[in-house]
Design a protein around this motif. Structure first.
Motif, PDB file in Angstrom:
ATOM      1  N   THR A   1       0.334  -0.926  -0.498  1.00  0.00           N
ATOM      2  CA  THR A   1       0.056   0.023  -0.071  1.00  0.00           C
ATOM      3  C   THR A   1       0.295   1.024  -0.039  1.00  0.00           C
ATOM      4  O   THR A   1       0.800   2.259   0.138  1.00  0.00           O
ATOM      5  CB  THR A   1      -0.842   0.200   1.298  1.00  0.00           C
ATOM      6  OG1 THR A   1      -0.027  -0.251   2.369  1.00  0.00           O
ATOM      7  CG2 THR A   1      -1.874  -1.117   1.293  1.00  0.00           C
TER       8      THR A   1
ATOM      9  N   HIS B   1       2.331   4.288  -1.634  1.00  0.00           N
ATOM     10  CA  HIS B   1       2.539   5.201  -2.151  1.00  0.00           C
ATOM     11  C   HIS B   1       3.338   6.683  -2.571  1.00  0.00           C
ATOM     12  O   HIS B   1       4.380   7.001  -1.328  1.00  0.00           O
ATOM     13  CB  HIS B   1       1.436   6.152  -2.234  1.00  0.00           C
ATOM     14  CG  HIS B   1       0.920   6.992  -2.768  1.00  0.00           C
ATOM     15  ND1 HIS B   1       0.387   6.825  -4.257  1.00  0.00           N
ATOM     16  CD2 HIS B   1       0.242   8.831  -2.682  1.00  0.00           C
ATOM     17  CE1 HIS B   1       0.034   7.512  -4.768  1.00  0.00           C
ATOM     18  NE2 HIS B   1      -0.638   8.501  -4.417  1.00  0.00           N
ATOM     19  N   ARG B   2       3.796   7.050  -3.920  1.00  0.00           N
ATOM     20  CA  ARG B   2       4.959   8.268  -3.306  1.00  0.00           C
ATOM     21  C   ARG B   2       4.332   8.956  -4.397  1.00  0.00           C
ATOM     22  O   ARG B   2       3.110   9.236  -5.636  1.00  0.00           O
ATOM     23  CB  ARG B   2       5.638   7.430  -4.040  1.00  0.00           C
ATOM     24  CG  ARG B   2       7.063   8.340  -4.626  1.00  0.00           C
ATOM     25  CD  ARG B   2       8.251   7.515  -4.989  1.00  0.00           C
ATOM     26  NE  ARG B   2       9.580   8.899  -5.462  1.00  0.00           N
ATOM     27  CZ  ARG B   2       9.971   8.843  -4.426  1.00  0.00           C
ATOM     28  NH1 ARG B   2      10.333   8.943  -3.345  1.00  0.00           N
ATOM     29  NH2 ARG B   2      11.478   9.603  -5.039  1.00  0.00           N
ATOM     30  N   ASN B   3       4.505  10.089  -3.594  1.00  0.00           N
ATOM     31  CA  ASN B   3       3.941  11.598  -4.624  1.00  0.00           C
ATOM     32  C   ASN B   3       4.828  12.945  -3.824  1.00  0.00           C
ATOM     33  O   ASN B   3       6.051  12.675  -3.728  1.00  0.00           O
ATOM     34  CB  ASN B   3       2.334  11.809  -3.885  1.00  0.00           C
ATOM     35  CG  ASN B   3       2.391  12.307  -2.066  1.00  0.00           C
ATOM     36  OD1 ASN B   3       3.276  12.614  -1.643  1.00  0.00           O
ATOM     37  ND2 ASN B   3       0.878  11.756  -1.678  1.00  0.00           N
TER      38      ASN B   3
ATOM     39  N   TYR C   1       7.537   9.445  -0.201  1.00  0.00           N
ATOM     40  CA  TYR C   1       6.606   8.446   0.057  1.00  0.00           C
ATOM     41  C   TYR C   1       5.957   7.837   1.471  1.00  0.00           C
ATOM     42  O   TYR C   1       6.136   8.193   2.342  1.00  0.00           O
ATOM     43  CB  TYR C   1       7.785   6.941   0.421  1.00  0.00           C
ATOM     44  CG  TYR C   1       8.138   6.011  -0.463  1.00  0.00           C
ATOM     45  CD1 TYR C   1       7.577   5.774  -1.267  1.00  0.00           C
ATOM     46  CD2 TYR C   1       9.866   6.670  -1.163  1.00  0.00           C
ATOM     47  CE1 TYR C   1       9.260   4.908  -3.049  1.00  0.00           C
ATOM     48  CE2 TYR C   1      11.158   6.071  -2.016  1.00  0.00           C
ATOM     49  CZ  TYR C   1       9.967   5.273  -3.337  1.00  0.00           C
ATOM     50  OH  TYR C   1      11.057   4.850  -4.159  1.00  0.00           O
TER      51      TYR C   1
ATOM     52  N   SER D   1       0.170   5.327   3.382  1.00  0.00           N
ATOM     53  CA  SER D   1      -1.026   4.541   2.401  1.00  0.00           C
ATOM     54  C   SER D   1      -1.009   5.926   1.604  1.00  0.00           C
ATOM     55  O   SER D   1      -0.535   7.217   1.051  1.00  0.00           O
ATOM     56  CB  SER D   1      -2.255   5.188   3.435  1.00  0.00           C
ATOM     57  OG  SER D   1      -2.462   6.391   4.092  1.00  0.00           O
ATOM     58  N   LYS D   2      -2.147   5.707   0.739  1.00  0.00           N
ATOM     59  CA  LYS D   2      -2.670   6.678  -0.443  1.00  0.00           C
ATOM     60  C   LYS D   2      -3.728   7.143  -0.598  1.00  0.00           C
ATOM     61  O   LYS D   2      -4.976   7.061  -0.059  1.00  0.00           O
ATOM     62  CB  LYS D   2      -2.633   5.543  -2.189  1.00  0.00           C
ATOM     63  CG  LYS D   2      -3.358   6.440  -3.565  1.00  0.00           C
ATOM     64  CD  LYS D   2      -3.353   5.499  -4.522  1.00  0.00           C
ATOM     65  CE  LYS D   2      -3.816   5.979  -5.516  1.00  0.00           C
ATOM     66  NZ  LYS D   2      -5.354   6.737  -4.743  1.00  0.00           N
TER      67      LYS D   2
ATOM     68  N   GLN E   1      -5.775   9.913  -2.844  1.00  0.00           N
ATOM     69  CA  GLN E   1      -6.242  10.507  -4.507  1.00  0.00           C
ATOM     70  C   GLN E   1      -6.020  12.114  -5.233  1.00  0.00           C
ATOM     71  O   GLN E   1      -6.027  12.008  -5.415  1.00  0.00           O
ATOM     72  CB  GLN E   1      -7.450  10.591  -5.610  1.00  0.00           C
ATOM     73  CG  GLN E   1      -7.560   9.847  -6.890  1.00  0.00           C
ATOM     74  CD  GLN E   1      -9.088   9.524  -7.420  1.00  0.00           C
ATOM     75  OE1 GLN E   1      -9.207   8.116  -7.151  1.00  0.00           O
ATOM     76  NE2 GLN E   1      -9.869  10.092  -7.642  1.00  0.00           N
TER      77      GLN E   1
ATOM     78  N   TRP F   1      -4.768  13.869  -9.131  1.00  0.00           N
ATOM     79  CA  TRP F   1      -4.441  12.472  -9.749  1.00  0.00           C
ATOM     80  C   TRP F   1      -4.721  12.146 -11.086  1.00  0.00           C
ATOM     81  O   TRP F   1      -4.273  12.449 -11.713  1.00  0.00           O
ATOM     82  CB  TRP F   1      -5.338  11.008  -9.062  1.00  0.00           C
ATOM     83  CG  TRP F   1      -5.513  10.248 -10.655  1.00  0.00           C
ATOM     84  CD1 TRP F   1      -5.589   9.241 -10.877  1.00  0.00           C
ATOM     85  CD2 TRP F   1      -3.973   9.057  -8.985  1.00  0.00           C
ATOM     86  NE1 TRP F   1      -5.283   8.105 -10.989  1.00  0.00           N
ATOM     87  CE2 TRP F   1      -4.326   8.283 -10.216  1.00  0.00           C
ATOM     88  CE3 TRP F   1      -2.635   9.782  -9.264  1.00  0.00           C
ATOM     89  CZ2 TRP F   1      -2.727   7.149 -10.624  1.00  0.00           C
ATOM     90  CZ3 TRP F   1      -1.763   8.331  -8.825  1.00  0.00           C
ATOM     91  CH2 TRP F   1      -1.915   7.159  -9.761  1.00  0.00           C
TER      92      TRP F   1
ATOM     93  N   LYS G   1       0.969   5.224 -13.365  1.00  0.00           N
ATOM     94  CA  LYS G   1       1.154   3.984 -12.571  1.00  0.00           C
ATOM     95  C   LYS G   1       1.852   2.535 -12.819  1.00  0.00           C
ATOM     96  O   LYS G   1       2.367   2.240 -11.513  1.00  0.00           O
ATOM     97  CB  LYS G   1      -0.501   2.996 -13.344  1.00  0.00           C
ATOM     98  CG  LYS G   1      -1.062   2.142 -12.697  1.00  0.00           C
ATOM     99  CD  LYS G   1      -1.191   2.050 -11.090  1.00  0.00           C
ATOM    100  CE  LYS G   1      -2.049   0.612 -10.113  1.00  0.00           C
ATOM    101  NZ  LYS G   1      -1.289   1.224  -8.366  1.00  0.00           N
TER     102      LYS G   1
ATOM    103  N   LEU H   1       5.052   4.545 -10.605  1.00  0.00           N
ATOM    104  CA  LEU H   1       4.838   4.962  -9.159  1.00  0.00           C
ATOM    105  C   LEU H   1       4.581   3.195  -8.969  1.00  0.00           C
ATOM    106  O   LEU H   1       5.297   3.130  -7.602  1.00  0.00           O
ATOM    107  CB  LEU H   1       2.956   5.149  -9.567  1.00  0.00           C
ATOM    108  CG  LEU H   1       2.575   5.059  -7.556  1.00  0.00           C
ATOM    109  CD1 LEU H   1       3.680   7.017  -7.226  1.00  0.00           C
ATOM    110  CD2 LEU H   1       0.805   5.880  -8.092  1.00  0.00           C
TER     111      LEU H   1
ATOM    112  N   CYS I   1       7.829   2.127  -6.022  1.00  0.00           N
ATOM    113  CA  CYS I   1       7.454   1.798  -4.721  1.00  0.00           C
ATOM    114  C   CYS I   1       7.295   0.291  -4.977  1.00  0.00           C
ATOM    115  O   CYS I   1       7.372   0.163  -3.413  1.00  0.00           O
ATOM    116  CB  CYS I   1       5.832   2.114  -4.355  1.00  0.00           C
ATOM    117  SG  CYS I   1       5.111   3.670  -4.268  1.00  0.00           S
TER     118      CYS I   1
END
Length: 453
Positions: A305, A307-309, A313, A316-317, A319, A333, A372, A375, A379
């Motif tokens: 689970t 997520h990277r933004n 890191y 959790s994600k 949107q 997103w 995707k 990502l 991850c």
């Protein structure tokens, strides 16, 4: 390994987003389109998932010459209250776009130096934010702390708002290196800040360490990692120094290229640091990150689970990510939007009731598919197109470009998926490059990114 370093040490993105900022299509971007994608995404995700909020606090009292963040150097603390008022008003403007009160699942204070602000003013900021959006039941709240000025009062105030994570910028313990990067902080300061955070109830204390700094040697890295293990932070970001003085102004011009470790020396610094961390019980998470098995980031890795933004890191994600403050980037997103970089311009736009966005990008169908895959690689170190929706026409060409990396033992290519090997993890940015359709179609004429190794 040295041969591979020479072969693959090229300029490439760190992929906190796709497309990367230099390849945003700003011509077809508009505030109207940004608002529309944000509202659609919020309706899709808020009830079940919540949103993330990043708040950029840009002020620092001194310039750290390794830093590439948007910042304002000042000792004038009168800037705090006007800036806080603008950030709260900006978030209220976003609230007006939504059909219900946003649920805040994650919030991160970055900078600059968030602890430049007094505890009282941070309390005012967070009280304002949480009056506009409500905290999720298991919210993840974190901030970047400077060991020299993070006080017991800072920690207690943020803990009263349910903050449980802090990340301290350590970089290196060698005094000569610290002077070169203008970040002098003795081990005792880091020890005190780490101890105090745990005393205040913080369950995840992180340290940032950088290798490849000016005048830094292998012995310096060994000393820094040894001292870090003494404190046993829950998470460690072990970053490669990105020397890009052409992008970051005069800050990185205080030393010469020959003052930096060679790529070969730099890789040795990483390898020995990684071995020491692994031996001490840390597990490699994604790119550049390590965590103890008791930390939520490790648990997220086990569950798949992570997520990277733009906040790095996360365990959790969400949107939707709203970036507040000067230069902050938001992510629906389906699109990205970045705020203006000048503080006075930012405050003027917000005062006038205008979202302070100056550029952005609306993702195409292809962008969403490629995003995707990148990502997944960043991850989970693997990606698949068993789901037909993740296939795109250029994929066979991508696999051809990946063949040489496969021959070098950096990844495995299967009929409908690829998997990065342990040997290939340090080269994950290189493995992402063939997927980057926008970069492949338009190679930069000048260097835009730091070196990958």
């Amino acid at each position: 390994m040295c041969t591979l370093i020479s072969k693959y040490n090229v300029a490439g993105p760190r992929y906190t987003s796709y497309p990367t900022v230099p390849y945003w299509d700003t011509y077809h971007f508009s505030l109207k389109a940004w608002r529309g994608t944000l509202q659609d995404s919020f309706r899709e995700s808020n009830t079940n998932e919540g949103i993330s909020v990043y708040i950029h606090l840009p002020f620092c009292e001194s310039m750290c010459t390794f830093c590439g963040c948007n910042k304002r150097i000042t000792k004038n603390h009168d800037v705090e209250v006007p800036y806080i008022k603008s950030v709260i008003k900006e978030f209220s403007m976003y609230r007006e776009l939504f059909n219900e009160k946003p649920i805040i699942k994650q919030l991160h204070l970055g900078g600059g130096t968030p602890t430049f602000f007094s505890p009282e003013h941070l309390d005012r900021l967070l009280s304002g934010i949480f009056s506009i959006g409500r905290k999720a039941e298991n919210c993840e709240l974190s901030f970047e702390g400077h060991p020299n000025n993070t006080t017991k009062q800072h920690l207690a105030t943020l803990a009263s708002h349910n903050f449980t994570r802090v990340c301290y910028g350590v970089q290196d313990y060698n005094e000569g290196v610290q002077k070169a990067i203008n970040r002098v902080q003795p081990f005792e300061k880091v020890y005190s800040a780490t101890f105090q955070a745990r005393k205040e109830g913080y369950t995840s204390v992180g340290h940032d360490i950088i290798y490849g700094l000016p005048f830094q040697t292998q012995d310096d890295v060994i000393n820094t990692i040894t001292k870090t293990i003494e404190l046993l932070p829950d998470r460690i970001a072990f970053y490669s120094y990105a020397h890009v003085p052409w992008m970051k102004g005069n800050g990185q011009r205080g030393f010469k290229e020959q003052d930096l470790p060679s790529p070969k020396q730099k890789r040795k610094q990483y390898e020995i640091g990684k071995r020491m961390l692994t031996k001490a019980g840390y597990v490699e998470i994604g790119m550049d990150h390590f965590a103890l098995k008791t930390d939520p980031l490790y648990e997220a890795q086990q569950k798949g689970t992570i997520h990277r933004n733009f906040m790095g890191y996360n365990a959790s994600k969400t949107q939707v990510m709203i970036g507040l403050g000067v230069s902050a980037i938001s992510d629906s997103w389906y699109s990205f939007a970045q705020n203006v970089k000048n503080i006075e311009e930012y405050q003027k736009l917000v005062d006038d009731g205008i979202l302070p966005v100056f550029r952005g990008h609306i993702l195409t169908g292809e962008d969403l598919i490629v995003r995707k895959h990148i990502l997944n690689l960043m991850c989970d170190f693997e990606t698949s197109w068993e789901d037909p929706s993740l296939y795109f026409p250029e994929l066979p060409d991508v696999l051809i470009k990946l063949k040489e990396l496969s021959n070098d033992g950096l990844l495995e290519i299967h009929s409908k998926k690829i998997k990065v090997t342990r040997k290939g993890r340090p080269f994950v940015r290189n493995i992402c490059l063939p997927f980057d359709m926008r970069l492949q179609r338009k190679k930069p004429e000048t260097q835009l990114f730091s070196m990958t190794v």
